[in-house]
Design a protein around this motif. Structure first.
Motif, PDB file in Angstrom:
ATOM      1  N   PHE A 163       0.817  -1.216   0.000  1.00  0.00           N
ATOM      2  CA  PHE A 163       0.000   0.000   0.000  1.00  0.00           C
ATOM      3  C   PHE A 163       0.852   1.267   0.000  1.00  0.00           C
ATOM      4  O   PHE A 163       0.359   2.351   0.308  1.00  0.00           O
ATOM      5  N   LYS A 164       2.131   1.134  -0.352  1.00  0.00           N
ATOM      6  CA  LYS A 164       3.043   2.281  -0.308  1.00  0.00           C
ATOM      7  C   LYS A 164       2.546   3.438  -1.157  1.00  0.00           C
ATOM      8  O   LYS A 164       2.604   4.601  -0.742  1.00  0.00           O
ATOM      9  N   ASN A 165       2.068   3.141  -2.337  1.00  0.00           N
ATOM     10  CA  ASN A 165       1.585   4.194  -3.244  1.00  0.00           C
ATOM     11  C   ASN A 165       0.077   4.132  -3.429  1.00  0.00           C
ATOM     12  O   ASN A 165      -0.456   4.672  -4.405  1.00  0.00           O
ATOM     13  N   ASN A 166      -0.581   3.474  -2.487  1.00  0.00           N
ATOM     14  CA  ASN A 166      -2.031   3.319  -2.588  1.00  0.00           C
ATOM     15  C   ASN A 166      -2.601   3.177  -1.175  1.00  0.00           C
ATOM     16  O   ASN A 166      -3.176   2.148  -0.825  1.00  0.00           O
ATOM     17  N   GLU A 167      -2.438   4.230  -0.399  1.00  0.00           N
ATOM     18  CA  GLU A 167      -2.831   4.222   1.005  1.00  0.00           C
ATOM     19  C   GLU A 167      -4.286   3.789   1.177  1.00  0.00           C
ATOM     20  O   GLU A 167      -5.160   4.175   0.397  1.00  0.00           O
ATOM     21  N   LEU A 168      -4.509   2.982   2.194  1.00  0.00           N
ATOM     22  CA  LEU A 168      -5.859   2.481   2.436  1.00  0.00           C
ATOM     23  C   LEU A 168      -6.820   3.605   2.796  1.00  0.00           C
ATOM     24  O   LEU A 168      -6.599   4.355   3.753  1.00  0.00           O
ATOM     25  N   ARG A 169      -7.891   3.679   2.019  1.00  0.00           N
ATOM     26  CA  ARG A 169      -8.944   4.670   2.278  1.00  0.00           C
ATOM     27  C   ARG A 169     -10.302   4.063   1.933  1.00  0.00           C
ATOM     28  O   ARG A 169     -10.420   3.300   0.975  1.00  0.00           O
TER      29      ARG A 169
END
Length: 347
Positions: free
Chosen positions: A48-54
């Motif tokens: 999730f480094k470039n796709n932060e959990l939201r």
């Protein structure tokens, strides 16, 4: 909006208080999605480094996953072949059925715990989770569509316009955001609350019967070399001795790697929720778990690339298991069914 706490001592102080009599609280981002890795699982591969959990990204991914507009004729969605109640597998079909009723050459695998793997599909056709959806989208017998055309359709939908903007601040609605949203949704399809999980974590509801415990012991002795860790797959590609299918002529991993030693090798399937994901093998040739175990005992076919683990010291191939032992293993495999996962309406 900033939140403030006022220090008030009586009604008269309220009148005389200055702008210094408050404490500024940090803003709370309610869109951040908090998730914890199951304690009995190995390390994540997708970080999730470039796709932060939201929450907004998960919801966008979910909407895309169930949207039939991802196919050329607007009839096939990802969920058409990956059904939640069956651990996101394909409702008993041996081979996936795509656009125009065309039949593919492989069984649609269950989608679960994908964030813990690095290579996807039976032949490892993708090693990037964010690129996984492109394979069925571009496939001529599955969805037969292109990303630009899909986005043209979605840009006519005001709900999608708002969702892309909220999730990724993407007013242009790009394919990058689309792929990241689908990846985020798939990463959170985590199955980790089966009876077996509760057993190894010593939680309530984790008591195994004597037959299930016997099956677990036999599984660890005979199956866990390939179906390892609590993901029940070592992620390797192996030739498990399936007889050649002259109709499908599927050579497996070699189609991706080009290496002769990879002929007839396929990715070791994870066994979570395996009772729900019939039929079995890359081509769905076995309808039941009984057929699968009988194959490993009596049906393994020797070849140059057959996995060494299936070659016995007596010169024969396959696994030695009695009928009673096979029943015990199947009893254990039933403990891998995660009812919380398949009944989760948020997925």
């Amino acid at each position: 909006m900033k939140k403030f706490i006022f220090s008030l001592v009586g009604v008269f102080l309220l009148i005389g208080c200055s702008s210094d009599n408050y404490e500024e609280l940090p803003e709370v981002d309610n869109d951040v999605l908090h998730w914890e890795k199951p304690s009995n699982f190995p390390a994540l591969k997708y970080t999730f480094k470039n796709n932060e959990l939201r929450h907004s990204r998960f919801e966008l991914g979910k909407k895309l996953f169930y949207d039939e507009r991802l196919s050329e004729d607007n009839t096939i969605s990802c969920a058409s072949c990956h059904i939640r109640e069956l651990a996101f597998s394909d409702a008993g079909k041996a081979l996936s059925i795509g656009i125009d009723g065309l039949v593919g050459k492989r069984n649609a695998p269950a989608i679960q715990n994908m964030a813990f793997f690095e290579e996807y599909f039976y032949d490892g056709a993708s090693n990037n989770l964010e690129m996984v959806p492109i394979v069925p989208i571009h496939n001529e017998v599955e969805m037969r569509e292109t990303l630009p055309t899909i986005l043209q359709k979605l840009r006519l939908d005001s709900e999608y316009i708002a969702m892309f903007a909220k999730a990724y601040n993407d007013t242009k609605m790009t394919s990058t955001s689309m792929m990241k949203a689908l990846a985020q949704y798939m990463t959170l399809l985590v199955s980790s609350n089966s009876k077996y999980d509760k057993y190894v974590r010593k939680e309530v509801g984790g008591s195994l019967t004597a037959l299930e415990e016997k099956g677990l012991s036999l599984f660890r002795e005979n199956c866990a070399s390939c179906h390892s860790t609590d993901l029940f797959s070592d992620s390797s590609f192996r030739n498990n001795g399936l007889p050649w299918d002259p109709i499908l002529q599927d050579q497996g991993r070699i189609d991706v790697s080009g290496e002769p030693e990879d002929i007839r090798k396929f990715k070791v399937s994870a066994l979570r929720n395996v009772v729900l994901t019939a039929p079995y093998m890359h081509d769905g040739r076995f309808k039941t778990l009984e057929e699968v175990l009988n194959f490993y005992v009596n049906g393994v076919e020797d070849s140059e690339t057959l996995d060494p683990l299936l070659k016995r010291n007596d010169g024969k191939v396959g696994v030695v298991l009695s009928k009673e032992e096979q029943k015990a293993i199947i009893a254990f495999l039933h403990t891998l069914t995660d009812y919380e996962f398949i009944n989760n309406l948020k997925l």
